[in-house]
Structures are given as structure tokens and as C-alpha cells.
Design an enzyme around this catalytic site. Structure first.
Site, PDB file in Angstrom:
ATOM      1  N   ASP A 125      64.804  11.896 100.826  1.00 40.21           N
ATOM      2  CA  ASP A 125      65.601  12.907  99.657  1.00 40.21           C
ATOM      3  C   ASP A 125      66.587  13.150 100.501  1.00 40.21           C
ATOM      4  OD1 ASP A 125      65.746  14.863  98.162  1.00 40.21           O
ATOM      5  OD2 ASP A 125      64.669  16.590  98.923  1.00 40.21           O
ATOM      6  N   ASP A 131      65.732  21.534 103.111  1.00 39.54           N
ATOM      7  CA  ASP A 131      66.153  22.688 103.577  1.00 39.54           C
ATOM      8  C   ASP A 131      65.233  23.851 103.550  1.00 39.54           C
ATOM      9  OD1 ASP A 131      67.155  24.973 103.272  1.00 39.54           O
ATOM     10  OD2 ASP A 131      67.905  25.682 100.989  1.00 39.54           O
ATOM     11  N   THR A 132      64.420  24.209 103.406  1.00 41.89           N
ATOM     12  CA  THR A 132      63.192  25.091 103.961  1.00 41.89           C
ATOM     13  C   THR A 132      61.398  24.335 103.496  1.00 41.89           C
ATOM     14  OG1 THR A 132      62.101  25.600 101.162  1.00 41.89           O
ATOM     15  CG2 THR A 132      64.192  27.438 102.136  1.00 41.89           C
ATOM     16  N   GLY A 136      59.966  23.295 102.208  1.00 36.96           N
ATOM     17  CA  GLY A 136      58.636  23.224 101.278  1.00 36.96           C
ATOM     18  C   GLY A 136      57.881  22.403 100.192  1.00 36.96           C
ATOM     19  N   HIS A 180      74.309  15.776  96.887  1.00 30.23           N
ATOM     20  CA  HIS A 180      73.481  16.504  96.100  1.00 30.23           C
ATOM     21  C   HIS A 180      72.846  15.460  94.314  1.00 30.23           C
ATOM     22  CE1 HIS A 180      69.492  18.009  94.936  1.00 30.23           C
ATOM     23  NE2 HIS A 180      70.057  18.432  94.390  1.00 30.23           N
ATOM     24  N   ARG A 222      74.073  21.799  95.363  1.00 27.95           N
ATOM     25  CA  ARG A 222      72.557  21.930  94.739  1.00 27.95           C
ATOM     26  C   ARG A 222      73.256  22.748  93.382  1.00 27.95           C
ATOM     27  NH1 ARG A 222      68.828  23.745  99.082  1.00 27.95           N
ATOM     28  NH2 ARG A 222      70.805  24.423  99.763  1.00 27.95           N
ATOM     29  N   LYS A 237      56.062  17.153  90.657  1.00 24.60           N
ATOM     30  CA  LYS A 237      56.164  18.597  91.126  1.00 24.60           C
ATOM     31  C   LYS A 237      56.113  19.698  90.172  1.00 24.60           C
ATOM     32  CE  LYS A 237      60.949  19.237  92.915  1.00 24.60           C
ATOM     33  NZ  LYS A 237      61.565  18.979  94.331  1.00 24.60           N
ATOM     34  N   GLY A 264      86.759  40.105 110.245  1.00 23.96           N
ATOM     35  CA  GLY A 264      85.685  38.680 109.409  1.00 23.96           C
ATOM     36  C   GLY A 264      87.190  37.315 109.181  1.00 23.96           C
ATOM     37  N   ARG A 323      57.909  23.551  89.377  1.00 20.76           N
ATOM     38  CA  ARG A 323      58.863  24.572  90.174  1.00 20.76           C
ATOM     39  C   ARG A 323      58.785  25.641  89.346  1.00 20.76           C
ATOM     40  NH1 ARG A 323      62.950  24.482  94.277  1.00 20.76           N
ATOM     41  NH2 ARG A 323      63.199  21.804  93.715  1.00 20.76           N
TER      42      ARG A 323
END
Length: 327
Positions: free
Chosen positions: A230, A234-235, A237, A135, A101, A202, A43, A204
Site C-alpha cells: 500500500d 494509517d489506522t 484496520g 495517494h 486522500r 473489502k 500558536g 467500507r
């Protein structure tokens, strides 16, 4: 004896986003430098520049993409090799800055990893950083040398101006994204598109990551074309939840625009199922074929990065490229 030094720009690419690096080289009209990069069986990463870089202005392009820790280490090793090969100045070109982030302590006993990445770039031998849509802009303060903070907003807004019609609302997916939403509204005004602003409230759950639920819209969206903006997806959601909420509140159309398409985990499935007319990203991160859903549009950030690198090399203003809107 009189010695007249001649400036020399040399551009090298890590393995993070080869296609973008080649586009930057084409825009700059310089060849990508030859560098040997390989990974040993255990690696460890190996690097060797195949040509002399002594006295050169060296730019090392690397997006911190998956596998992100390997890509960061590869760039650090390339910087160290350039320093030991007597490069005059080393600029790390980071279209997507990893760990951005983690720029503060949200809870006790957490690291500030965005600062750690800045520190290791410095220790490796970096003299300057060029990056795109951090970010949070305050990450620039983690460095003790120049950071050129570029933005993809102008090219994304130019594309949007050709695609959207009717009454338009720029929507931030959370209350903290108001500044970015205003920048999009200002950029669209240059194309004679008037926009209102709105944001999503929102929630979280404390102690969770990549989990958020849109609960309400603050602003006028009924019957309007809504543009969710934005810095990264990422995901997905938050974005998918926000798009569904906007449609529930009467939005006529929903566009989603972001600079960085991380698109990890269930992101592609969520975006495919969400009521989104177009998803517009840039190529700061490589987007594989299996992630390219039918309504995805990918714009190239290469011309903007190339203009900035040319300005850095020629010692001219980077801010003038963006009318000062790159902070």
C-alpha cells in the site's frame, strides 16, 4: 559590464522530520541551512532565514506529519519568507503530502482538500514540488508547474528480494491498488523474483472514515508468501484485517510493505496483533520509539530524494533515476 551568475543550492528543513532532512543533506554533501523556527504562545509560527538566500535555488523539506496543519503552515511560511528574501527558485520537498486522500468528492458537499493544499503552496511562492508516492498520481494535475513524483518502490522491492522465498503473491488491500501491486511485481522481477497478483475485496460502510473490513481474496495465496502493499498505513484496520484473511486462506507468510507509516490511533496495537512476519516502511514520516514494534523495519528514502534534488538542481532527468517508473 559582464555578469556571470553561479548556481547555488541551499537546503532548509522544517520541524516535521529533522532526521530525514539531515540524511538528505548528508547524501547531497551540502549543509542544512540555518533557519529560525519558533511558535508563539498563541500558536502562530515565526520563521527567519539566518543567512542570505538571494539568487539561490532553495529547497524546503517538510513532511506533513502530526500536527499536520502546523507542519503545512510552517512550510508555507518558510516558502513566503524565501520568496521575500529574493530566492531565485523555491522547491517544496514534501516526502509525505498532507490531505492526499481528499483528492475527489466521494459524496456531495465535500471539499477537494488535496487541491487546496496545492493552491496554497502556489500562492505562497512555490516554483516546484518534489514528493514521494502520492495517494493518487492525478494530484500532480492540481499544480501548474513541475511536480517530481518520486517512488520508494525500488528500495522496498530490493529489500523484499533479500527476505522473501518460495512462491510469491503481491496482494493489494483493495481493488484500486492493482497498479501499485503490478509496480512491485515489476520491480521484484529485476531481482529475479517472479510474482503472481491478488487483491482483497473489502467493504467500507458509507459515510465512515478509517473503517474497512476485508471480506474475500481474489487470487492464489494458499501456501504462498504474500506481500501486502500500500502507499500508506494509517489506522491499519484494512491491513490487519487483510493479513488475517490471507492467513485464513492458507498464506504461508505475510509481509506488509508501505511507503508512509502514518500509524495513528490503534494502528500499532493492530499491527502487533496481526499475523505479519515483517512490516516494512520508509522514513518519509518520523516513527517514534513507542511505535517501533519488533517486526518493523524502516528504510531510508533519503538517497532517492537526494538524487532527485541533485537532478533538479543540475537540470538533468529525474525519471532516469527510476527507469521512468515514477509517474
Amino acid at each position: 559590464m559582464e555578469l556571470v551568475t553561479k548556481k547555488k543550492l541551499m537546503l532548509f528543513a522544517g520541524r516535521g522530520n529533522r532526521e530525514l532532512s539531515e540524511e538528505i543533506a548528508t547524501s547531497l554533501k551540502v549543509p542544512l541551512g540555518e533557519v529560525v523556527l519558533s511558535t508563539f504562545a498563541n500558536g502562530e509560527i515565526y520563521c527567519r532565514f539566518s543567512e542570505s538566500i538571494r539568487g539561490a535555488d532553495v529547497f524546503i523539506v517538510q513532511s506533513h506529519c502530526e500536527p499536520i496543519n502546523d507542519r503545512i503552515w510552517e512550510q508555507l511560511i518558510m516558502i513566503d519568507a524565501a520568496k521575500r528574501a529574493s530566492a531565485k527558485r523555491i522547491t517544496a520537498v514534501v516526502p509525505f503530502y498532507g490531505y492526499a486522500r481528499q483528492d475527489r468528492k466521494a459524496e456531495g458537499r465535500e471539499p477537494i482538500t488535496a487541491r487546496l493544499v496545492a493552491d496554497v503552496l502556489t500562492v505562497a511562492g512555490c516554483d516546484r514540488v518534489v514528493t514521494v508516492d502520492l495517494h493518487t498520481g492525478q494530484i500532480q494535475g492540481f499544480f501548474d508547474y513541475p511536480v517530481d513524483h518520486l517512488t520508494a518502490v525500488p528500495i522496498l522491492a530490493e529489500y523484499l528480494a533479500e527476505r522473501i522465498d518460495g512462491e510469491v503473491t503481491i496482494v493489494s488491500p483493495d481493488a484500486g491498488g492493482g497498479k501499485l501491486a503490478r509496480r512491485y511485481a515489476q520491480a521484484l522481477s529485476h531481482h529475479e523474483v517472479d510474482c503472481d497478483l491478488a487483491f482483497i475485496d473489502k467493504r467500507r460502510p458509507r459515510g465512515t472514515h478509517n473503517v474497512a473490513e476485508a471480506t474475500e481474496v481474489v487470487g492464489e495465496v494458499d501456501g504462498r508468501t504474500c506481500v501486502l502493499v500500500d502507499d500508506m498505513i494509517d489506522t491499519a484496520g484494512t491491513i490487519a484485517s487483510a493479513a488475517n484473511l490471507l492467513v485464513d486462506r492458507g498464506a504461508a507468510d505475510v509481509f506488509v510493505v508501505a511507503t508512509h507509516g502514518v500509524l495513528s490511533g490503534p494502528a500499532v496495537e493492530r499491527l502487533r496483533d496481526a499475523p505479519i512476519r515483517e512490516l516494512v516502511l520508509t522514513n518519509t514520516l518520523p516513527i517514534s520509539e513507542e511505535k517501533r514494534i519488533p517486526n518493523l523495519r524502516v528504510l531510508s528514502i533519503a538517497p532517492i530524494i537526494a538524487d532527485a534534488l541533485d537532478a533538479v538542481f543540475e537540470d538533468t532527468s529525474v525519471s532516469e533515476i527510476f527507469r521512468g517508473d515514477n509517474v
